[in-house]
Design a protein around this motif. Sequence first.
Motif, short mmCIF file in Angstrom:
data_model
loop_
_atom_site.label_atom_id
_atom_site.label_comp_id
_atom_site.label_asym_id
_atom_site.label_seq_id
_atom_site.Cartn_x
_atom_site.Cartn_y
_atom_site.Cartn_z
N GLY A 146 0.78 -1.22 0.00
CA GLY A 146 0.00 0.00 0.00
C GLY A 146 0.81 1.27 0.00
N LYS A 147 2.09 1.19 -0.31
CA LYS A 147 2.95 2.37 -0.34
C LYS A 147 2.91 3.10 -1.68
CE LYS A 147 6.23 0.41 2.99
NZ LYS A 147 7.65 0.04 3.24
N SER A 148 2.33 2.50 -2.66
CA SER A 148 2.26 3.09 -4.00
C SER A 148 0.80 3.26 -4.40
CB SER A 148 2.99 2.20 -5.02
OG SER A 148 2.84 2.71 -6.32
N THR A 149 0.54 4.32 -5.14
CA THR A 149 -0.82 4.57 -5.63
C THR A 149 -1.09 3.87 -6.96
OG1 THR A 149 -0.06 6.59 -6.73
CG2 THR A 149 -0.94 6.80 -4.49
N TYR A 150 -0.07 3.32 -7.58
CA TYR A 150 -0.24 2.64 -8.87
C TYR A 150 -0.41 1.14 -8.61
CZ TYR A 150 1.89 7.10 -10.06
OH TYR A 150 2.18 8.44 -10.15
N THR A 151 -1.62 0.79 -8.29
CA THR A 151 -1.95 -0.59 -7.92
C THR A 151 -2.78 -1.29 -8.99
OG1 THR A 151 -3.91 0.20 -6.73
CG2 THR A 151 -1.86 -0.04 -5.46
#
Length: 408
Positions: free
Chosen positions: A365-370
């Motif tokens: 969950g550290k990146s918004t590009y999931t």
Amino acid sequence: MGLRNCKVDRIGIRKENSMSNRVPLKEIPDTLRRSHRLNGVSKQLNTSTSSMPPQTKKNVKVISSKKPSQRRRNKVTAGANFSNAANCKRQTVVRRTKSDCVVIDIDDAPSPSTSSVTVPPLVGVKPEDLWLCQPSVAHDMYLHAKSLESRHCFSPNYLSTVGSRVSNEMRATLVNWLVEIHGHLKLEPETLHTAVRLLDATLQHFKVGVNRLQLCGLAVFWLATKLESRALSAQDLLYLMCYKGDVLILVRMEQTVLKLLNFQLQVADPIFFLNRLMLYDENGQSEEFYNTCNYCMDSVLHDITTVDIPASELASAALLAGRMIDGHLEWPYPIGYATEHWPSPKKLEPLAQKMIRSILEASEGKSTYTGAYKKYASRKRFYGLSESQKFSSVNLSKLIEVHPSSIC
């Protein structure tokens, strides 16, 4: 002799017909109509086949020169009955023209025993994919794909160079959305990579506004579906963009993209090279391993720093990352030969670790590009691959700390 009671045939001889003995055409059965039309042809077939050697049994096929809607095809056996027709070795085709019938001889097809090529078995090759291993086919396809790689390799800062109003974060958000809708529509993996590379080629020449960036990406994605997958309707794609207006807005954007690209739509996507590498890997027939490599490639599509990497290098790095995730740290010679990285894949390790790091950030969950994480979390299509044990944070963290010299 009156003209009303005469008939002129196709060789110019008048024949007298009795109007009282003429039967209306609608009262003639269909079988008699066809035999009556081929009456003149059958006579010529008898004369043409009579000069043939008696030991040769030939099948004769009649092809009319009329329009496709009026075409009638009939097979006539000359010089032999149907029981002896199976012994024929050559086939004669009679093509009917306006003036006369033309007899064309068609050579025999080579027998399977002489035309078959013995291909040595390779690891991970399916029986239906053996033709890809023939040197006359595989090498030419590989060279053609390699020649197309430089066409879609761009500088990582090309957006700022051309003065585009689109930033790197906007592009990353758009590509992440394309990955999500690609998984939602269940399209082929080639479609996604073709769309992303065509998008970069479009943004390099087209100073699109921010309010039309999503429409531009959707038009490029629509083009990719027509090239690599099933064609989708414009209304269904616009629905994904929450637009319920006229579909011509997508058609006009597609026309603009085609003019900017000058209809140069051939793309060397990394899926082609990955399929080739699967032939040399011992786990090439595993669907889970193939999806793992695809997951590694999809996880870095949003990264602007990967636009200058050739498609073959991206596929090779994904194969290395997939082997590391599965616990295979060795680099066999067949894979080194196929990837042209031997004896050690040191040049591929930075990109492979970037893929693993991107997967780790998305899972934590550290990146918004999931987009790739959500796509491969589907239990119906990918059996929850991104949520499996081998993609856990503990396992991926250990792989990032692997020293390059340990992979050989």
